[in-house]
Design a protein around this motif. Structure first.
Motif, PDB file in Angstrom:
ATOM      1  N   ASN A 170       0.826  -1.212   0.000  1.00 53.21           N
ATOM      2  CA  ASN A 170       0.000   0.000   0.000  1.00 53.21           C
ATOM      3  C   ASN A 170       0.857   1.258   0.000  1.00 53.21           C
ATOM      4  OD1 ASN A 170      -2.434  -1.400   0.061  1.00 53.21           O
ATOM      5  ND2 ASN A 170      -2.510  -1.450   2.289  1.00 53.21           N
ATOM      6  N   GLU A 171       2.095   1.162   0.482  1.00 52.07           N
ATOM      7  CA  GLU A 171       2.969   2.330   0.588  1.00 52.07           C
ATOM      8  C   GLU A 171       3.678   2.655  -0.724  1.00 52.07           C
ATOM      9  OE1 GLU A 171       2.798  -0.031   2.985  1.00 52.07           O
ATOM     10  OE2 GLU A 171       1.667   1.282   4.303  1.00 52.07           O
ATOM     11  N   ALA A 172       3.592   1.789  -1.731  1.00 53.13           N
ATOM     12  CA  ALA A 172       4.279   2.037  -2.999  1.00 53.13           C
ATOM     13  C   ALA A 172       3.748   3.303  -3.663  1.00 53.13           C
ATOM     14  CB  ALA A 172       4.107   0.842  -3.931  1.00 53.13           C
ATOM     15  N   THR A 173       4.656   4.098  -4.228  1.00 49.65           N
ATOM     16  CA  THR A 173       4.293   5.343  -4.904  1.00 49.65           C
ATOM     17  C   THR A 173       4.545   5.227  -6.405  1.00 49.65           C
ATOM     18  OG1 THR A 173       6.485   6.351  -4.751  1.00 49.65           O
ATOM     19  CG2 THR A 173       5.008   6.618  -2.844  1.00 49.65           C
ATOM     20  N   ALA A 174       4.127   6.248  -7.131  1.00 53.08           N
ATOM     21  CA  ALA A 174       4.368   6.271  -8.576  1.00 53.08           C
ATOM     22  C   ALA A 174       5.866   6.305  -8.874  1.00 53.08           C
ATOM     23  CB  ALA A 174       3.667   7.479  -9.193  1.00 53.08           C
ATOM     24  N   PHE A 201      11.442   0.757  -9.901  1.00 49.96           N
ATOM     25  CA  PHE A 201      11.492  -0.709  -9.873  1.00 49.96           C
ATOM     26  C   PHE A 201      11.219  -1.322 -11.239  1.00 49.96           C
ATOM     27  CE2 PHE A 201      11.357   0.013  -5.347  1.00 49.96           C
ATOM     28  CZ  PHE A 201      12.166  -1.001  -4.864  1.00 49.96           C
ATOM     29  N   TRP A 202      10.478  -0.633 -12.076  1.00 55.62           N
ATOM     30  CA  TRP A 202      10.291  -1.134 -13.446  1.00 55.62           C
ATOM     31  C   TRP A 202      11.631  -1.126 -14.186  1.00 55.62           C
ATOM     32  CZ3 TRP A 202       7.166  -3.913 -16.317  1.00 55.62           C
ATOM     33  CH2 TRP A 202       7.315  -3.883 -17.703  1.00 55.62           C
ATOM     34  N   HIS A 203      12.355  -0.001 -14.083  1.00 56.41           N
ATOM     35  CA  HIS A 203      13.645   0.076 -14.756  1.00 56.41           C
ATOM     36  C   HIS A 203      14.652  -0.891 -14.137  1.00 56.41           C
ATOM     37  CE1 HIS A 203      12.085   3.910 -16.448  1.00 56.41           C
ATOM     38  NE2 HIS A 203      12.911   3.611 -17.438  1.00 56.41           N
ATOM     39  N   ARG A 260       5.756  -3.920 -23.320  1.00 60.52           N
ATOM     40  CA  ARG A 260       5.208  -3.598 -21.997  1.00 60.52           C
ATOM     41  C   ARG A 260       5.769  -2.290 -21.452  1.00 60.52           C
ATOM     42  NH1 ARG A 260       0.444  -6.026 -21.033  1.00 60.52           N
ATOM     43  NH2 ARG A 260       0.529  -8.244 -21.553  1.00 60.52           N
ATOM     44  N   HIS A 261       7.024  -1.982 -21.798  1.00 54.36           N
ATOM     45  CA  HIS A 261       7.615  -0.707 -21.368  1.00 54.36           C
ATOM     46  C   HIS A 261       6.915   0.470 -22.049  1.00 54.36           C
ATOM     47  CE1 HIS A 261      10.709   2.139 -20.076  1.00 54.36           C
ATOM     48  NE2 HIS A 261      10.713   2.600 -21.320  1.00 54.36           N
ATOM     49  N   ASP A 262       6.733   0.354 -23.360  1.00 50.56           N
ATOM     50  CA  ASP A 262       6.051   1.435 -24.088  1.00 50.56           C
ATOM     51  C   ASP A 262       4.624   1.610 -23.600  1.00 50.56           C
ATOM     52  OD1 ASP A 262       8.332   1.817 -25.557  1.00 50.56           O
ATOM     53  OD2 ASP A 262       7.656   0.666 -27.298  1.00 50.56           O
ATOM     54  N   GLU A 263       3.995   0.490 -23.259  1.00 53.40           N
ATOM     55  CA  GLU A 263       2.616   0.530 -22.785  1.00 53.40           C
ATOM     56  C   GLU A 263       2.501   1.311 -21.483  1.00 53.40           C
ATOM     57  OE1 GLU A 263      -0.892  -2.813 -22.675  1.00 53.40           O
ATOM     58  OE2 GLU A 263       0.938  -3.267 -21.579  1.00 53.40           O
ATOM     59  N   LEU A 264       3.495   1.175 -20.611  1.00 50.45           N
ATOM     60  CA  LEU A 264       3.445   1.809 -19.295  1.00 50.45           C
ATOM     61  C   LEU A 264       4.097   3.185 -19.257  1.00 50.45           C
ATOM     62  CD1 LEU A 264       2.692   1.318 -16.256  1.00 50.45           C
ATOM     63  CD2 LEU A 264       5.048   0.538 -15.957  1.00 50.45           C
ATOM     64  N   LEU A 265       5.260   3.318 -19.894  1.00 49.04           N
ATOM     65  CA  LEU A 265       6.026   4.567 -19.767  1.00 49.04           C
ATOM     66  C   LEU A 265       6.275   5.266 -21.102  1.00 49.04           C
ATOM     67  CD1 LEU A 265       8.703   3.390 -17.162  1.00 49.04           C
ATOM     68  CD2 LEU A 265       6.613   4.688 -16.738  1.00 49.04           C
ATOM     69  N   GLY A 266       5.774   4.702 -22.191  1.00 50.60           N
ATOM     70  CA  GLY A 266       5.955   5.329 -23.497  1.00 50.60           C
ATOM     71  C   GLY A 266       4.689   6.022 -23.954  1.00 50.60           C
ATOM     72  N   GLN A 267       4.217   5.607 -25.112  1.00 49.55           N
ATOM     73  CA  GLN A 267       3.007   6.207 -25.674  1.00 49.55           C
ATOM     74  C   GLN A 267       1.846   5.215 -25.695  1.00 49.55           C
ATOM     75  OE1 GLN A 267       3.045   9.491 -26.450  1.00 49.55           O
ATOM     76  NE2 GLN A 267       5.160   9.443 -25.708  1.00 49.55           N
ATOM     77  N   PRO A 306       2.544  10.449 -17.604  1.00 51.73           N
ATOM     78  CA  PRO A 306       3.766  11.157 -17.179  1.00 51.73           C
ATOM     79  C   PRO A 306       3.935  11.172 -15.663  1.00 51.73           C
ATOM     80  CG  PRO A 306       2.404  12.508 -18.670  1.00 51.73           C
ATOM     81  CD  PRO A 306       1.571  11.353 -18.242  1.00 51.73           C
ATOM     82  N   ILE A 307       2.931  10.700 -14.935  1.00 52.97           N
ATOM     83  CA  ILE A 307       2.978  10.812 -13.480  1.00 52.97           C
ATOM     84  C   ILE A 307       4.118   9.988 -12.878  1.00 52.97           C
ATOM     85  CG2 ILE A 307       1.450   8.887 -12.856  1.00 52.97           C
ATOM     86  CD1 ILE A 307       0.076  10.866 -10.902  1.00 52.97           C
ATOM     87  N   TYR A 308       4.506   8.897 -13.522  1.00 47.73           N
ATOM     88  CA  TYR A 308       5.574   8.052 -12.981  1.00 47.73           C
ATOM     89  C   TYR A 308       6.923   8.774 -13.038  1.00 47.73           C
ATOM     90  CZ  TYR A 308       1.934   4.555 -13.679  1.00 47.73           C
ATOM     91  OH  TYR A 308       0.741   3.879 -13.651  1.00 47.73           O
ATOM     92  N   LEU A 309       7.197   9.417 -14.165  1.00 46.93           N
ATOM     93  CA  LEU A 309       8.428  10.201 -14.290  1.00 46.93           C
ATOM     94  C   LEU A 309       8.400  11.390 -13.338  1.00 46.93           C
ATOM     95  CD1 LEU A 309      11.090  10.949 -15.716  1.00 46.93           C
ATOM     96  CD2 LEU A 309       9.719  12.144 -17.437  1.00 46.93           C
ATOM     97  N   ALA A 310       7.256  12.071 -13.260  1.00 45.96           N
ATOM     98  CA  ALA A 310       7.136  13.248 -12.393  1.00 45.96           C
ATOM     99  C   ALA A 310       7.350  12.881 -10.929  1.00 45.96           C
ATOM    100  CB  ALA A 310       5.773  13.902 -12.584  1.00 45.96           C
ATOM    101  N   ALA A 311       6.762  11.764 -10.498  1.00 45.57           N
ATOM    102  CA  ALA A 311       6.909  11.343  -9.100  1.00 45.57           C
ATOM    103  C   ALA A 311       8.369  11.042  -8.776  1.00 45.57           C
ATOM    104  CB  ALA A 311       6.043  10.114  -8.832  1.00 45.57           C
ATOM    105  N   THR A 312       9.075  10.433  -9.724  1.00 47.05           N
ATOM    106  CA  THR A 312      10.493  10.139  -9.513  1.00 47.05           C
ATOM    107  C   THR A 312      11.306  11.422  -9.429  1.00 47.05           C
ATOM    108  OG1 THR A 312      10.159   8.129 -10.825  1.00 47.05           O
ATOM    109  CG2 THR A 312      12.430   8.766 -10.371  1.00 47.05           C
TER     110      THR A 312
END
Length: 612
Positions: free
Chosen positions: A378-382, A388-390, A420-427, A433-439
């Motif tokens: 439950n504590e995991a963030t964007a 962890f994906w990378h 799967r990478h493009d699906e989540l962090l690409g187009q 963009p929230i994952y990049l912004a949170a990092t």
């Protein structure tokens, strides 16, 4: 409760139901809540009845500090004491998942007749009614509390009971990660279209207050994915995000379906099944485990845990010496499978081939399993999703080289990972963009190469920025991309939200842009107040919260806290469905969805409150 009733009638019916809740009949200070210290005292009082320790201590005690049952009853009053017992009975039934048939047993009735002849325990039907009433009272307490919170996350999912009835569940979590099951809906006779799912979720969102929500999380089947988009249209300040646990699991499943791993996974599946279905096999396995000191057993490939095919493969690899000992002993015949588990002194080519494939599949799949351990929390963030994906992809790429998989297999796996990478962090359809912004908003990663862009997105511009403005900013392309996203988030909050820290800029767009750019620059350069130390034990949300009030932190901390408050998985749904399964073993498969949900809601609510 019938969903076809009007909202007003449903509200009246719910209030009437909640008014009969056992806990509503007691004053707040009389509600039982055994603290850790009380439980410790209970453990020490071996000669004292367990029930007395669960009852809050009254103002009066005897000379030795312990009240007898009858003295306590007199102080409380018989009526209040019986009402307290009703509350404790409801909690016991929900926490322990007891069968309602127990309430009808003569032994249970005799026990209470001996313990308190003046108390008549609820029968089966009355107990169900009490649980439904208590669940409604709990629901109202949850809603009342959630209406005081900001940056909430809603998650939802559908399922099927043992009685083959369809249901949907919904959970809401707060910024400090309290998760509340707000019950669900019996949907057996309804078509679960994207619009139906949207309306189901919107009812709860509007009940609490739409501007209070930061995100909606669910898996990415056709209708659920579309429902996220519909929710974003209805609530412009809300992000519709894919459940990262399902995304990770789907990636593992894609790899596991590759023909190269098929034979190895089939052997794993058949081996586990062979032992599980044989009493002799289980007995021989335990004897071999005891002899070799390997105590963890075999795990089946199932639907209730993510990446279970990797877990099963790991369990077989871990138990290889045990299985070989069973084969060597010969009392249990693995039949055709034993050729893959020859004892060490008689290693066959088939054994070597199986062990090599097993090692290769685990090498590719284990990084996902490790990442899921974190991302299911439950504590995991964007930001954790991005990191962890990378990290998982990096580990898999290294494994592909080290284990010398065939070139064509490596190519196929790389294509799966790229998709799967493009699906989540690409187009892709799930990207945000929230994952990049949170990092980027975590100072630990601000200068990390993980933020170095591989490609420059087209059309990246931020008004009023010059080369001088980017001086001292590492990864300016990432800075511009993140800044643009954060500015859009703030704009949506200003125009459509309700938080005063945003709405105060409503008619001051020029001032807002100047202030926002100044703050994001100060942060990127790690200038005051963004240069204060970051303590991992403090937590990133608290770090940003501590900045509120500074002259250079009137906007950015509120943006960061919204993003970092978001829970990135729908694991509460999985845990609740596991509770449903636990409540309805085969002999109780006819328990209604309504009673099942009411029992679970009461159970989880008091568990959450005690944990807090």
């Amino acid at each position: 409760m019938c969903p076809n009733l009007s909202l007003d009638l449903r509200k009246l019916a719910k209030e009437s139901l909640a008014s009969n809740a056992p806990s509503r009949r007691l004053d707040e200070e009389q509600l039982p809540n055994a603290t850790t210290s009380q439980k410790a005292k209970l453990a020490d009082r071996k000669n004292e009845p367990a029930a007395s320790a669960s009852i809050p201590a009254p103002n009066k005690t005897t000379s030795n500090g312990v009240l007898t049952f009858y003295e306590e009853s007199k102080l409380r009053g018989r009526k209040k004491h019986h009402q307290l017992l009703d509350v404790l009975m409801v909690r016991l039934w929900c926490a322990a998942g007891l069968s309602f048939a127990l309430a009808q047993r003569s032994e249970w009735i005799d026990l209470w007749a001996a313990a308190d002849p003046t108390y008549t325990p609820a029968d089966r039907e009355k107990l169900k009614d009490q649980i439904h009433s208590e669940a409604e009272a709990v629901n109202q307490r949850q809603i009342e509390y959630l209406r005081t919170q900001e940056n909430l996350t809603v998650s939802y999912d559908g399922g099927t009971s043992r009685g083959h009835e369809a249901f949907w569940t919904l959970h809401v979590s707060t910024a400090d990660r309290r998760v509340y099951f707000l019950r669900g809906r019996d949907a057996t006779a309804e078509s679960h279209t994207a619009e139906w799912i949207r309306d189901f979720v919107l009812e709860f969102i509007h009940l609490i207050g739409a501007p209070r929500f930061a995100a909606a999380i669910c898996d990415s089947t056709g209708n659920t994915r579309k429902s996220r988009s519909l929710l974003e249209d209805e609530v412009p300040t809300l992000f519709g995000l894919a459940d990262i646990a399902h995304h990770m699991n789907n990636t593992v499943k894609d790899i596991g379906k590759h023909p190269y791993f098929k034979s190895g996974i089939d052997i794993v599946r058949k081996t586990v099944t062979k032992f599980n279905k044989s009493h002799l096999g289980q007995a021989e396995l335990k004897l071999a485990q005891k002899k070799l000191g390997i105590h963890r057993g075999l795990e089946s490939i199932g639907k209730t845990r993510f990446a279970s095919v990797v877990r099963a493969a790991l369990s077989v690899q871990r138990a290889l010496p045990v299985i070989k000992e069973v084969v060597r002993k010969g009392d249990f015949d693995l039949e055709i499978l034993k050729r893959y588990f020859h004892p060490q002194q008689y290693v066959s080519s088939e054994t070597m081939q199986f062990e090599m494939q097993l090692n290769q599949f685990i090498g590719v799949g284990a990084p996902f399993l490790k990442a899921l351990t974190i991302l299911e929390s439950n504590e995991a963030t964007a930001a954790d999703v991005f990191i962890f994906w990378h990290a998982t992809l990096s580990s898999v790429l290294n494994t592909l080289i080290e284990l010398q998989l065939p070139a064509e297999v490596q190519g196929d796996i790389l294509r799966i990972l790229q998709y799967r990478h493009d699906e989540l962090l690409g187009q892709g359809k799930l990207s945000s963009p929230i994952y990049l912004a949170a990092t980027y908003l975590n100072p630990m990663y601000l200068n990390s190469d993980v933020l170095k862009p591989q490609d420059v997105p087209k059309g990246l511009k931020l008004p009023h920025l010059t080369s001088a403005d980017l001086e001292g900013v590492k990864f300016p392309v990432t800075f511009i991309e993140v800044s643009r996203f954060l500015a859009k988030l703030a704009e949506d909050e200003i125009l459509r939200g309700h938080k005063s820290e945003f709405t105060e800029w409503g008619n001051r767009s020029g001032e807002f842009k100047k202030q926002f750019i100044s703050e994001i620059q100060h942060y990127a350069r790690q200038q005051f107040p963004y240069n204060q130390p970051y303590n991992e034990h403090q937590g990133i949300y608290s770090w940003w919260n501590s900045l509120v009030g500074s002259d250079f932190a009137s906007i950015l901390p509120h943006i960061a806290m919204k993003i970092l408050a978001i829970r990135v998985n729908s694991m509460p749904e999985e845990r609740t469905v596991s509770t449903f399964t636990w409540l309805t073993p085969p002999l109780r498969s006819q328990l209604s969805i309504g009673t099942m949900m009411a029992t679970t809601q009461v159970r989880q609510y008091y568990q959450t409150e005690n944990k807090v």
